[in-house]
Scaffold this active site. Sequence first.
Site, mmCIF file in Angstrom:
data_model
loop_
_atom_site.group_PDB
_atom_site.id
_atom_site.type_symbol
_atom_site.label_atom_id
_atom_site.label_comp_id
_atom_site.label_asym_id
_atom_site.label_seq_id
_atom_site.Cartn_x
_atom_site.Cartn_y
_atom_site.Cartn_z
ATOM 1 N N ASP A 113 -11.345 16.674 -4.036
ATOM 2 C CA ASP A 113 -11.396 17.892 -3.223
ATOM 3 C C ASP A 113 -10.507 18.986 -3.808
ATOM 4 O O ASP A 113 -9.708 19.599 -3.108
ATOM 5 C CB ASP A 113 -10.955 17.605 -1.775
ATOM 6 N N GLU A 123 -19.994 20.693 3.770
ATOM 7 C CA GLU A 123 -18.535 20.680 3.944
ATOM 8 C C GLU A 123 -17.872 21.342 2.743
ATOM 9 O O GLU A 123 -18.539 21.869 1.866
ATOM 10 C CB GLU A 123 -18.057 19.237 4.076
HETATM 11 C C1 6LW Z 1 -13.350 15.877 2.561
HETATM 12 C C2 6LW Z 1 -14.769 16.269 2.417
HETATM 13 C C3 6LW Z 1 -15.137 15.342 1.324
HETATM 14 O O1 6LW Z 1 -12.746 16.346 3.710
HETATM 15 O O2 6LW Z 1 -14.483 14.172 1.520
HETATM 16 O O3 6LW Z 1 -15.585 15.602 -0.899
HETATM 17 C C4 6LW Z 1 -13.510 14.380 2.547
HETATM 18 N N1 6LW Z 1 -15.887 15.712 0.364
HETATM 19 O O4 6LW Z 1 -14.981 17.597 1.999
HETATM 20 C C5 6LW Z 1 -12.272 13.627 2.195
HETATM 21 O O5 6LW Z 1 -11.956 13.848 0.845
#
Ligand code: 6LW
Length: 521
Positions: free
Chosen positions: A15, A191
């Site tokens: 991330d 996300e």
């Molecule tokens: C993070 C979400 C994800 O909050 O995994 O890579 C979660 N995507 O964006 C935890 O790393």
Amino acid sequence: MALVQNPILPGTYPDPSICRVGDDYYLVTSTFEYFPGLPVFHSRDLATWTQIGHVIDRDGMLDFDGIASSGGLYAPTIRHHDGLFWVVCTLVDRRDGAQDGGPSGNFIVTAADPAGPWSDPVWIDEGGIDPSLFFDDDGRAWMHGTRLAADPEWFHQTEVWLRELDVTSMRLTGPEHVLWTGALRGAVWAEGPHLYKIDGTYYLLAAEAGTEFHHAISVARAETVTGPYEGCKGNPVLTHRHLGRGEPVVGVGHADLVQGPDGSWWAVLLAMRTYGGYHYNLGRETHLVPVVWEDGWPVFAPGQGRVPTAVEVPFADAAAVRSAPQAVTGGPVLPGDVRWTTLRRPAALFATSHGDGWELRVRPETLTDPRTPSFLGLRQQHQDVDVSVRLTTDGLGVGEEAGLAIRQSEKDHVTFTATPSDGTVTVRATHTRGGVAHVLGEVTTTARGPLGLAIEARGQDYTLVLDDGTRRRIVAVADGRTLDTVAAGGFLGLWMGLYATSNGTPSAATVSFERVEYVPQ
Ligand code: 6LW
């Protein structure tokens, strides 16, 4: 010009979020239950990165106690505005209910110097995960993030929300807007949203499909920050999901864009390197991808459409890249090394640096407890690597043990420890899998003096070796395929480190660990 190998940050650095201030780049990544949290990296060329500190580095800044593995600190964002550095992040509270959990959710911290100190967290009145910040050129600040859709059309549909942030009161203000629910119909987990204003147009970058095999990056744009956002017809603009599970790099997603001082554009993002079958023991690692713009849309890895194994960075120096700080060379890992991490609370709680190693006070917590056992770990950053230590167990009593550990989570880890028994010492390898402990092998030794323990990772074989000064014996070989996220779930790669425990009973014992070495093969 230099050819930079991906990943630019090997090991569990997921991330990634990046910002540039003048000629300096700063980057932060997720750390979940590990402490200190949110490492801050600095670079002047996108190729050579030096960790300059951590955002969460004071005991009590956040309350991690009782938060189970892969809870804790998710997806941070780092931005700079008006001389101040900002990080927003989520503390995901996965306590077992037995705790009167402290504050959790989305928070903001600021610092004048990205190396710290960072302010105490200011909690934001908005749920969900993956908060981000955008400072518009009209001076307004906008916070955004993702959460499960209020009125979902499908399971795990999420929505990207936006609301103005009053930077004086540090409170969200004004109406809330929902900007995006993913590019594809049925897309789950839109996300990791990040907003940018580029040549007068607002862009929204977001991951979707979840941070596993189907992970992808999509982009949308709008004339006003509150939308409506129009998805790029090229969405997803980057993914490896159509390459199959034989692809050595999978799960590409969660990107953040940055423009170089020469006007070039780049993305940092996470991806997993598979080996020994579809397994990624090194976790979700930070990679660098070039970006160009066509018709007002970003094109990731133009001409390749996949994360390149090596990236040409025109303003990086080849010699500097060869000696890049993050390119871990083999050798001792001294107590002052920034790579050391503990679980949930600082090392000072149980460890004292001691020459080239550590003196660990033996705590009753074990690795199965979502608390702070006597564990000092290093990310596994290489597929083939030796981690070794010399330890003196004279101070241990019956039922107390010390040695090395390979950690995925409370439920999935391997310990390789020495414990006194009837005038001899038993060295035992135990694999706790899904919460159930299985002894993989054990030997006894009557040798006096320090014991040499080593984990020799070669592919998915983790060979556990005892050298008691008279002979070298393989005690067991642990199967790495059972330890990664694919097998054990969660969001983490493996840590390897020092471990001691009195298995639940109070103890005054201490153990001396010397000559800790991490040597990539
Ligand atoms: C993070 C979400 C994800 O909050 O995994 O890579 C979660 N995507 O964006 C935890 O790393």
